[in-house]
Scaffold this motif. Structure first.
Motif, PDB file in Angstrom:
ATOM      1  N   LEU A   1       0.815  -1.211   0.000  1.00  0.00           N
ATOM      2  CA  LEU A   1       0.000   0.000   0.000  1.00  0.00           C
ATOM      3  C   LEU A   1       0.852   1.266   0.000  1.00  0.00           C
ATOM      4  CD1 LEU A   1      -2.764  -1.141   2.505  1.00  0.00           C
ATOM      5  CD2 LEU A   1      -3.091  -0.602   0.077  1.00  0.00           C
ATOM      6  N   GLU A   2       2.076   1.158   0.474  1.00  0.00           N
ATOM      7  CA  GLU A   2       2.967   2.314   0.530  1.00  0.00           C
ATOM      8  C   GLU A   2       3.811   2.474  -0.722  1.00  0.00           C
ATOM      9  OE1 GLU A   2       5.285   1.648   3.987  1.00  0.00           O
ATOM     10  OE2 GLU A   2       3.611   1.919   5.402  1.00  0.00           O
ATOM     11  N   LYS A   3       3.770   1.463  -1.610  1.00  0.00           N
ATOM     12  CA  LYS A   3       4.604   1.491  -2.807  1.00  0.00           C
ATOM     13  C   LYS A   3       3.860   2.107  -3.991  1.00  0.00           C
ATOM     14  CE  LYS A   3       7.981  -2.195  -2.144  1.00  0.00           C
ATOM     15  NZ  LYS A   3       9.104  -1.266  -2.421  1.00  0.00           N
ATOM     16  N   ASP A   4       4.629   2.697  -4.892  1.00  0.00           N
ATOM     17  CA  ASP A   4       4.081   3.234  -6.139  1.00  0.00           C
ATOM     18  C   ASP A   4       4.572   2.354  -7.277  1.00  0.00           C
ATOM     19  OD1 ASP A   4       2.897   4.783  -8.044  1.00  0.00           O
ATOM     20  OD2 ASP A   4       4.473   6.321  -8.076  1.00  0.00           O
ATOM     21  N   LEU A   5       3.854   1.248  -7.502  1.00  0.00           N
ATOM     22  CA  LEU A   5       4.267   0.275  -8.504  1.00  0.00           C
ATOM     23  C   LEU A   5       3.492   0.479  -9.802  1.00  0.00           C
ATOM     24  CD1 LEU A   5       4.363  -3.054  -6.420  1.00  0.00           C
ATOM     25  CD2 LEU A   5       6.313  -1.690  -7.163  1.00  0.00           C
ATOM     26  N   PRO A   6       4.086   0.116 -10.938  1.00  0.00           N
ATOM     27  CA  PRO A   6       3.315   0.093 -12.186  1.00  0.00           C
ATOM     28  C   PRO A   6       2.096  -0.809 -12.017  1.00  0.00           C
ATOM     29  CG  PRO A   6       5.655  -0.200 -12.629  1.00  0.00           C
ATOM     30  CD  PRO A   6       5.501  -0.280 -11.135  1.00  0.00           C
ATOM     31  N   GLU A   7       1.052  -0.541 -12.775  1.00  0.00           N
ATOM     32  CA  GLU A   7      -0.212  -1.256 -12.598  1.00  0.00           C
ATOM     33  C   GLU A   7      -0.053  -2.764 -12.716  1.00  0.00           C
ATOM     34  OE1 GLU A   7      -4.742  -1.388 -14.496  1.00  0.00           O
ATOM     35  OE2 GLU A   7      -3.298   0.130 -15.135  1.00  0.00           O
ATOM     36  N   ASP A   8       0.721  -3.231 -13.706  1.00  0.00           N
ATOM     37  CA  ASP A   8       0.895  -4.676 -13.893  1.00  0.00           C
ATOM     38  C   ASP A   8       1.596  -5.308 -12.695  1.00  0.00           C
ATOM     39  OD1 ASP A   8      -0.365  -4.525 -16.309  1.00  0.00           O
ATOM     40  OD2 ASP A   8       1.456  -4.695 -17.520  1.00  0.00           O
ATOM     41  N   ASP A   9       2.628  -4.628 -12.182  1.00  0.00           N
ATOM     42  CA  ASP A   9       3.354  -5.155 -11.022  1.00  0.00           C
ATOM     43  C   ASP A   9       2.465  -5.146  -9.777  1.00  0.00           C
ATOM     44  OD1 ASP A   9       5.563  -5.584 -12.538  1.00  0.00           O
ATOM     45  OD2 ASP A   9       6.689  -3.846 -11.825  1.00  0.00           O
ATOM     46  N   PHE A  10       1.667  -4.093  -9.623  1.00  0.00           N
ATOM     47  CA  PHE A  10       0.745  -4.031  -8.486  1.00  0.00           C
ATOM     48  C   PHE A  10      -0.217  -5.219  -8.519  1.00  0.00           C
ATOM     49  CE2 PHE A  10      -3.327  -2.897  -6.627  1.00  0.00           C
ATOM     50  CZ  PHE A  10      -2.964  -2.418  -5.376  1.00  0.00           C
ATOM     51  N   GLU A  11      -0.761  -5.520  -9.698  1.00  0.00           N
ATOM     52  CA  GLU A  11      -1.695  -6.638  -9.818  1.00  0.00           C
ATOM     53  C   GLU A  11      -1.010  -7.962  -9.518  1.00  0.00           C
ATOM     54  OE1 GLU A  11      -4.859  -6.716 -10.074  1.00  0.00           O
ATOM     55  OE2 GLU A  11      -5.089  -4.545 -10.266  1.00  0.00           O
ATOM     56  N   ARG A  12       0.249  -8.111  -9.950  1.00  0.00           N
ATOM     57  CA  ARG A  12       0.987  -9.341  -9.667  1.00  0.00           C
ATOM     58  C   ARG A  12       1.187  -9.527  -8.167  1.00  0.00           C
ATOM     59  NH1 ARG A  12       6.465  -9.352 -12.636  1.00  0.00           N
ATOM     60  NH2 ARG A  12       6.596 -11.408 -11.658  1.00  0.00           N
ATOM     61  N   VAL A  13       1.565  -8.453  -7.471  1.00  0.00           N
ATOM     62  CA  VAL A  13       1.798  -8.553  -6.031  1.00  0.00           C
ATOM     63  C   VAL A  13       0.483  -8.772  -5.297  1.00  0.00           C
ATOM     64  CG1 VAL A  13       2.709  -7.410  -3.985  1.00  0.00           C
ATOM     65  CG2 VAL A  13       3.870  -7.120  -6.180  1.00  0.00           C
ATOM     66  N   ARG A  14      -0.564  -8.112  -5.739  1.00  0.00           N
ATOM     67  CA  ARG A  14      -1.860  -8.290  -5.078  1.00  0.00           C
ATOM     68  C   ARG A  14      -2.341  -9.738  -5.215  1.00  0.00           C
ATOM     69  NH1 ARG A  14      -7.136  -4.595  -6.258  1.00  0.00           N
ATOM     70  NH2 ARG A  14      -6.913  -5.467  -8.365  1.00  0.00           N
ATOM     71  N   HIS A  15      -2.187 -10.304  -6.417  1.00  0.00           N
ATOM     72  CA  HIS A  15      -2.576 -11.707  -6.595  1.00  0.00           C
ATOM     73  C   HIS A  15      -1.696 -12.622  -5.746  1.00  0.00           C
ATOM     74  CE1 HIS A  15      -4.149 -15.257  -8.602  1.00  0.00           C
ATOM     75  NE2 HIS A  15      -2.911 -15.673  -8.766  1.00  0.00           N
TER      76      HIS A  15
END
Length: 345
Positions: A272-286
């Motif tokens: 939640l504190e990171k500013d990741l690219p959308e694709d990377d955010f989705e990978r980490v969330r999954h």
């Protein structure tokens, strides 16, 4: 001209099944084959069957070991021989008790010829179950069932932190894998394929052909039936490595000792504190969604903690959020007492 494909088969006391399995390789529609059989000191008729086939087919080579050394040494002996001989642009591996369809090699190599980014490719499996043969696995897997897998590299790689996504007996790889020195890890007994293909996944893209091209035989004498407990223990260590490798690749500071509830939440807060690219955010969330679903015996109040945490509601999709919550509620009665919940005085 067809590229040469070397097929590695390690065999030990499989006379009951070997002729059928070897015939399936010999009769592949892809004709340009180098078939290397490593007999690991068989005491039954396995070696005699191999020699009978060799008399009829000059593509077959045999390495007969004087004594049984185990599957991992046999695999590495075979890979060393293939590396030394320089034969085969592709290396295929199948088991001595399974049955490949006639177009197994043709379909997979055909796809790899089109896409040079694919370092290795496999296919789905069809279960050949022998429940009456004393295999406990056969009691849980229906004969004729299709074991599918994700077809894209990204989806295959996402499974490694939680389990082995590879049908080892269907895989074909480029010879660059063994030329680079990669071999089966002798310290990963009974789960050597899991470690090997995880290492291969770091060298290039993995893929699956979306069709069952090998029949996977379940019987009492196979490794996955006789050593399933040890396999599970070794696999847990590989999963831990894969999880922490993924977190490191995404720039996270948190590391997993196990799939513990609070450690998973710590990674979630860090995301939640990171500013990741959308694709990377989705990978980490999954990835986190799977971590919560696989949490090791969460504390009995974990579901309340999760439900009350507004950050978790914001982080996950509605479907993911309620799926995690149901998992935590389902396991609350089986959970170990959480020392942090005990009052001290």
């Amino acid at each position: 001209m067809q590229p040469l494909v070397s097929v590695l088969i390690c065999a030990y006391n499989v006379e009951k099944y070997f002729a059928q399995s070897l015939a399936a390789v010999v009769n592949q529609t892809w004709r340009n084959l180098d078939i290397l059989i490593v007999d690991d000191g068989s005491t039954d008729g396995t070696l005699a069957i191999a020699r009978q086939f060799q008399e009829q087919d000059s593509r077959i080579r045999i390495l007969a070991q004087p004594r049984n050394s185990g599957l991992i040494p046999s695999l590495n002996i075979g890979l060393d021989e293939l590396a030394k001989s320089g034969m085969g642009e592709y290396i295929a591996r199948t088991d001595a008790d399974d049955i490949a369809t006639p177009d197994w090699i043709e379909k997979i190599v055909g796809e790899m010829e089109k896409d040079c980014s694919i370092i290795a490719m496999g296919a789905w499996l069809e279960v050949l179950s022998e429940e009456k043969d004393g295999n406990r696995l056969a009691r849980h897997h229906r004969h004729g069932a299709i074991w599918d897998k994700p077809t894209r590299h990204e989806d295959i790689a996402a499974v490694f932190p939680f389990g082995n996504p590879i049908h080892n007996n269907t895989m074909i790889m480029r010879r660059s894998v063994i030329d680079g020195g990669l071999r089966y890890n002798t310290e990963r007994d009974w789960a050597e394929d899991y470690q090997f293909w995880y290492d291969v996944s770091k060298l290039g893209r993995l893929a699956y052909y979306p069709e069952a091209l090998v029949k996977y035989r379940l019987h009492a004498n196979q490794v996955s039936s006789k050593h399933s407990v040890r396999q599970h223990e070794i696999a847990q260590g590989i999963q831990k490595t894969a999880r922490n490798d993924f977190l490191q690749s995404m720039g996270f500071k948190t590391r997993f000792d196990s799939l513990e509830y609070r450690q998973t939440k710590a990674v979630a807060y860090e995301l939640l504190e990171k500013d990741l690219p959308e694709d990377d955010f989705e990978r980490v969330r999954h990835f986190l969604y799977q971590c919560f679903k696989w949490t090791d015996t969460p504390p009995s109040n974990a579901w309340l903690d999760f439900a009350a945490d507004g950050k978790m509601r914001r982080l996950f999709t509605m479907r993911q959020y309620f799926s995690i919550l149901r998992r935590l509620i389902k396991n609350r009665w089986q959970a170990r007492p959480d020392p942090a919940d005990k009052k001290t005085g």
